[in-house]
Design a protein around this motif. Structure first.
Motif, short mmCIF file in Angstrom:
data_model
loop_
_atom_site.label_atom_id
_atom_site.label_comp_id
_atom_site.label_asym_id
_atom_site.label_seq_id
_atom_site.Cartn_x
_atom_site.Cartn_y
_atom_site.Cartn_z
N UNK A 453 0.83 -1.22 0.00
CA UNK A 453 0.00 0.00 0.00
C UNK A 453 0.86 1.26 0.00
N UNK A 454 1.97 1.23 0.74
CA UNK A 454 2.89 2.37 0.74
C UNK A 454 3.36 2.69 -0.68
N UNK A 455 3.82 1.67 -1.39
CA UNK A 455 4.33 1.86 -2.75
C UNK A 455 3.22 2.32 -3.68
N UNK A 456 2.02 1.81 -3.46
CA UNK A 456 0.88 2.21 -4.30
C UNK A 456 0.58 3.70 -4.15
N UNK A 457 0.51 4.18 -2.92
CA UNK A 457 0.29 5.62 -2.69
C UNK A 457 1.42 6.45 -3.31
N UNK A 458 2.66 5.94 -3.15
CA UNK A 458 3.81 6.69 -3.65
C UNK A 458 3.78 6.80 -5.17
#
Length: 637
Positions: A453-458
């Motif tokens: 999820x972190x990478x997706x938001x980024x």
């Protein structure tokens, strides 16, 4: 395990069975009977032992019945041989029948030290944990055989800490561990990654002179490999006076598990030179190394060796060959191996499905899923993850939702791999709110899910959400790793906040997290795109200092930082690096070099680079319009 010594009991009363009756004789009667029937008795015991070793347990039991009918003396040794035969065959049912006979014949047998230990060994080898533990607790005398059985059982059941506690307790009561107990202790250390304890066991083995035993030394190689100490593993390996196939396998698997695939292949070839016969484990390790290196010729050699050696394509070896062809993208070969496998488990199906997904043949992957269901094979978390990955790549939200629903119906949605796959699928299908719902509803969130999820938001440039999630994971006692920090840096870069990205990079190193290739490549790209060319070159230089070999993307981005006359001197230095590392034949790098010299006005150099590459590898560039147009442009300016 070595042979368990048999000692006759001083008990004057022996139980002799005749039909269903039990008789007791005085010592005088027993001695007379032994004298009278010595020869037939000896023949029966020898024959029972021989049959047990051949796996003919029922025939051995029939002989026991004949002995009873003939009123021959039946001592503990006979029951010990029968139990050992059941150990060879892992025949739990027959062993329980023999146990029942032992109990029926009275305490002389059931409370005999030799028989008690044999029963413990039998139940331990059959992985009957509760029964074996109960028998061990009731033993009046615990010898080295009983300790070896119980430590081995704990290891096989995954209770590694308990196995080491048994090892310590055995030593505390004054017994010396043998070459069966020590390997169990080392196996437990390897599973727990307890390197210090493992070194202690190593020292203990040296003190007792057990290091010369091939089983102990092989276990040491395996333990050091599992703990990631490959130099120690190699030292033990090299100092061994003799090596068996298990030793070689331990070294190969140790290298593969720690990512030293080239070294694993070299050990395999050394093994071949030493004329050591390979096993399924050997070939599986070698094929895994070849798959991870993308070494097509080596992997095909491994497949050929398996065929010549007459190895059956079972689940282990067949899956290893299938995994190799899948990873190197040889779909037809993978399908052929799959069709010839004698047994196909869920792992085999998953490998072929994953192969289709990796090669972007999504329809064929879905078809394989349908065939898998027709074969009454149930999807597991890996199957669902592959389907969800296919949906993410094709942005097929309909199929993705079906995969999500299947996960819910089969209680797979809480699995960390599946939850990450569902989250990633929704993100790629631009349903970030659905991804967040899945994330919030997952009870056991592992680091991979947080990073997904972190990478997706980024990637979406939602740096605010990325930051909030980054802080939330730390509040929930999930320490961020390099992937987490990379996501944060990426978020700032995508949002145009390059100074924030640089500050985060510095903070990451300050807290002891070391950057990887992804970190540095991403930072170089961000710096170049935002005009920080000198700093991009500094990061490229740091990459060399860290011992990280740059990839094609980082090299191209660094070259693009040198596309004006003031920076050309640095571009030439990078050109030298490319030549030294034989990277100049790679198409994107060749394009970038010609483009750099053209933009800097050095047409002659651009022409020389073009001619050199074209003469060296003209088939590679045949029909490459992008490269040729750059070259022609350079010549026309």
């Amino acid at each position: 395990m070595g042979s368990l010594p048999f000692h006759t009991s001083p008990n004057p009363n022996f139980s002799l069975s005749k039909s269903s009756n039990s008789h007791k004789f005085s010592q005088t009667h027993v001695s007379k009977l032994q004298f009278q029937r010595f020869s037939p008795h000896k023949s029966y015991v020898h024959l029972i032992s021989s049959l047990c070793k051949q796996g003919q347990i029922q025939a051995a039991l029939d002989l026991l019945t004949q002995m009873e009918l003939q009123s021959l003396l039946i001592g503990p040794q006979v029951y010990g041989e029968l139990l050992q035969g059941c150990v060879y065959e892992r025949d739990l049912y027959t062993g329980q029948q023999i146990h029942a006979r032992i109990i029926k014949n009275g305490d002389f047998f059931s409370r005999n030290e030799y028989i008690e230990t044999k029963l413990l060994v039998f139940y331990a080898k059959c992985d009957c944990f509760e029964i074996a533990n109960s028998l061990f607790g009731r033993l009046r005398v615990k010898n080295v055989f009983s300790w070896a059985a119980i430590t081995g059982l704990h290891c096989r059941m995954g209770f590694h800490e308990d196995a080491l506690m048994c090892f310590c307790e055995m030593i505390d009561i004054g017994l010396s561990a043998d070459n069966f107990v020590v390997p169990n202790a080392l196996k437990a250390c390897g599973a727990l990654h307890w390197i210090n304890f493992g070194r202690g066991v190593h020292g203990y083995a040296l003190k007792l002179g057990l290091d010369r035993c091939v089983f102990v030394s092989s276990s040491l190689v395996d333990m050091y490999g599992k703990c990631g100490f490959l130099e120690d593993a190699r030292q033990v390996f090299e100092n061994m006076p003799q090596k068996n196939v298990v030793t070689w396998n331990s070294m190969i698997v140790g290298y593969v598990q720690n990512g030293f695939h080239q070294e694993a292949i070299e050990v395999f070839y050394d093994m071949r030179l030493e004329d050591v016969e390979q096993s399924r484990v050997t070939l599986s390790g070698f094929l895994s190394a070849a798959a991870n290196l993308g070494a097509i010729e080596e992997g095909k050699q491994g497949h050929a060796i398996a065929i010549i050696g007459g190895f059956e394509l079972d689940n282990i070896l067949g899956s290893s060959i299938l995994n190799f062809y899948s990873k190197v993208g040889l779909i037809e070969d993978a399908e052929l191996v799959f069709s010839r496998m004698v047994e196909k488990d869920v792992v085999s199906w998953n490998l072929l499905i994953s192969c289709f997904v990796h090669c972007e043949q999504i329809e064929r992957a879905v078809d394989m899923c349908h065939l898998m269901r027709l074969e009454n094979m149930k999807f597991d978390s890996v199957t669902i993850a592959s389907i969800l990955s296919a949906c993410a790549n094709t942005k097929n939200i309909k199929l993705g939702k079906e995969g999500h629903c299947y996960s819910i119906r089969n209680n797979l949605e809480s699995d960390a791999i599946v939850a990450s796959g569902i989250t990633h699928m929704y993100v790629k299908c631009e349903r970030i709110s659905d991804a967040r719902v899945v994330f919030n509803s997952t009870i056991n969130k592992d680091l991979t899910l947080w990073n997904t999820l972190l990478t997706s938001y980024a990637e979406l440039g939602l740096v605010g959400e990325t930051l909030r999630l980054f802080y939330q994971m730390q509040l929930e006692s999930v320490p961020p790793n390099v992937t987490s920090w990379n996501a944060l840096i990426l978020g700032f870069i995508r949002n145009g906040q390059i100074n924030k990205a640089k500050d985060t990079f510095s903070e990451m190193q300050a807290v002891g997290v070391h950057p990887n290739l992804t970190t540095l490549t991403m930072l170089i790209s961000g710096l170049v795109d935002n005009g920080f060319r000198n700093e991009a070159l500094t990061v490229f230089q740091k990459m060399q200092e860290y011992g990280i070999r740059p990839n094609v993307v980082s090299i191209i981005n660094t070259i693009s930082a040198c596309t004006d006359v003031a920076m050309l001197q640095y571009g030439r230095a990078i050109h030298g690096y490319i030549l030294r590392h034989d990277l100049w034949l790679q198409m994107p790098i060749a394009n970038a070099l010609v483009d750099m010299y053209v933009k800097c006005g050095n047409i002659n150099k651009a022409k020389r680079v073009f001619d050199m590459i074209l003469n060296k590898a003209s088939p590679i560039y045949n029909g490459n319009d992008r490269f040729l147009s750059l070259a022609h442009h350079a010549l026309e300016v």
